[in-house]
Design an enzyme around this catalytic site. Sequence first.
Site, PDB file in Angstrom:
ATOM      1  N   LYS A  76    -122.813  79.972 -66.149  1.00 47.48           N
ATOM      2  CA  LYS A  76    -123.264  80.430 -67.465  1.00 47.48           C
ATOM      3  C   LYS A  76    -124.777  80.562 -67.414  1.00 47.48           C
ATOM      4  O   LYS A  76    -125.459  79.694 -66.829  1.00 47.48           O
ATOM      5  CB  LYS A  76    -122.823  79.416 -68.520  1.00 47.48           C
ATOM      6  CG  LYS A  76    -123.141  79.811 -69.958  1.00 47.48           C
ATOM      7  CD  LYS A  76    -122.580  78.775 -70.934  1.00 47.48           C
ATOM      8  CE  LYS A  76    -122.804  79.164 -72.389  1.00 47.48           C
ATOM      9  NZ  LYS A  76    -122.221  78.168 -73.330  1.00 47.48           N
ATOM     10  N   SER A 151    -119.369  80.137 -76.913  1.00 46.67           N
ATOM     11  CA  SER A 151    -120.441  80.945 -76.387  1.00 46.67           C
ATOM     12  C   SER A 151    -120.303  81.254 -74.894  1.00 46.67           C
ATOM     13  O   SER A 151    -120.983  82.151 -74.396  1.00 46.67           O
ATOM     14  CB  SER A 151    -121.771  80.229 -76.616  1.00 46.67           C
ATOM     15  OG  SER A 151    -121.815  79.004 -75.931  1.00 46.67           O
ATOM     16  N   SER A 175    -117.602  75.631 -77.047  1.00 48.67           N
ATOM     17  CA  SER A 175    -117.886  76.824 -76.241  1.00 48.67           C
ATOM     18  C   SER A 175    -117.279  76.870 -74.848  1.00 48.67           C
ATOM     19  O   SER A 175    -117.413  77.884 -74.158  1.00 48.67           O
ATOM     20  CB  SER A 175    -119.387  77.029 -76.126  1.00 48.67           C
ATOM     21  OG  SER A 175    -119.867  77.547 -77.330  1.00 48.67           O
TER      22      SER A 175
HETATM   23  N1  GLN Z   1    -119.523  78.081 -82.189  1.00 47.30           N
HETATM   24  C1  GLN Z   1    -120.326  76.915 -82.167  1.00 47.30           C
HETATM   25  C2  GLN Z   1    -121.754  77.252 -82.525  1.00 47.30           C
HETATM   26  O1  GLN Z   1    -122.025  78.381 -82.692  1.00 47.30           O
HETATM   27  C3  GLN Z   1    -120.263  76.224 -80.836  1.00 47.30           C
HETATM   28  C4  GLN Z   1    -121.069  76.878 -79.787  1.00 47.30           C
HETATM   29  C5  GLN Z   1    -121.147  76.042 -78.538  1.00 47.30           C
HETATM   30  O2  GLN Z   1    -120.310  75.186 -78.282  1.00 47.30           O
HETATM   31  N2  GLN Z   1    -122.198  76.280 -77.779  1.00 47.30           N
HETATM   32  O3  GLN Z   1    -122.575  76.419 -82.646  1.00 47.30           O
END
Ligand code: GLN
Length: 483
Positions: A76, A151, A175
Amino acid sequence: MHQMTLAEIARGLADKKFSSEELTRTLLARIAQLDPQLNSFISLTEDLALSQAKAADARRANGESGALLGAPIAHKDLFCTQGIRTSCGSKMLDNFKAPYDATVVAKLAAAGTVTLGKTNMDEFAMGSGNESSYYGVARNPWNLEHVPGGSSGGSAAAVAARLLPAATGTDTGGSIRQPAALTNLTGLKPTYGRVSRWGMIAYASSLDQGGPLARTAEDCALLLQGMAGFDPQDSTSIDEPVPDYAAGLGASIQGLRIGVPKEYFGAGLDPRIAELIQASIKELEKLGAIVKEISLPNMQHAIPAYYVIAPAEASSNLSRFDGVRFGYRCENPKDLTDLYKRSRGEGFGAEVQRRILVGAYALSAGYYDAYYLQAQKIRRLIKNDFMAAFNDVDLILGPTTPNPAWKIGAKSSDPVAAYLEDVYTITANLAGLPGLSMPAGFVDGLPVGVQLLAPYFQEGRLLNVAHQYQLNTDWHTRTPEGF
Ligand code: GLN
């Protein structure tokens, strides 16, 4: 060749059926051919990949072995990679070449992995659909008009499309698990502190945790093995021995007590997903698990608490991007204030700016007690709910997401609609617990995930239960058409 799992690759390499270099060239060609449809990579690292593959082949020729020696993966794009762009999905870091490798990157490289590239992601990991990326949305190989989740959307899309067997992700509020669910993968968020955060660009430091995305629990075990462990450079890393995860995969789940929270099945959950979750419960019962209803009474407060705490920490973490030290700098600033304002205004996208505003507000003198402090208290209540539940059960099971992958753009005008998709995943981050999502079926041709949560440091239990489930089901083997 591209259909092989990490475990199969390890056997093939050990048996000299192919070399890591051959496999790497095959996958790089496949990425060149198919990724334009998916946009799952921000950067490809062909030269690095080929040199790592040759080095891994040489190590094997010298008698070395290891499950990850010569295994192709991707990171990532928020794991720092020395000399390679580390963008975090943001214009702010589009020009940033990290001066060092993240601990996760260094550990996996030492184990012999081959880095094919850096994957697409929501900007600064803020999002659930990969739609906030400066580099454009990544697409779901199960239906190119739908999001792959986020994400870690690029990692998920790439692995699901068989561009490579596994990739790293990070999970602040879901995410890893949510994109895994939406693309038919297995994804694990480890216990907070299990995997080093050093060199992982921070979103919300008390919630962020790196982990593996792969097609099977067995492959997650292999990748986690290479990622986990104490790191003195990360002050929240925990000095606990790392078990042999692959060796733990054979255990029977006879008598395992699984709790299913009644709050998970309220309004908001797609009834077709509820049915698939019930079917996965039946499957685990057939394997000897004892399933009972439990309660997590404070779950309803999780989203508001998370969406105060995560932006608050983000507003603090992202203050370092000031246009001075690294990253984007605006043209011709009038003075220092103009430099700060325009560099941040032009370098950050809309969702990141929204989070910084919310977070700075929640931390400001007049509102700290009303928002941040209250959210921290809820966080403790949520943790207490889990601790009470784990007195009676070994594992908690439920859906990973309330809905399957949505159409690209469907939630762009309503950020709260996207926040609500995190309802099942964020509690594990608030409590620091490990969680895993695994494939459980399809709704309208789109994958659905079942989530398992375990007590602290019981990643091995999650992996074993998922492995036993995958020995008896074939959802995880389904391949998206055209890939
Ligand atoms: N959807 C959540 C957020 O936007 C989690 C994102 C994540 O785990 N990085 O914060």
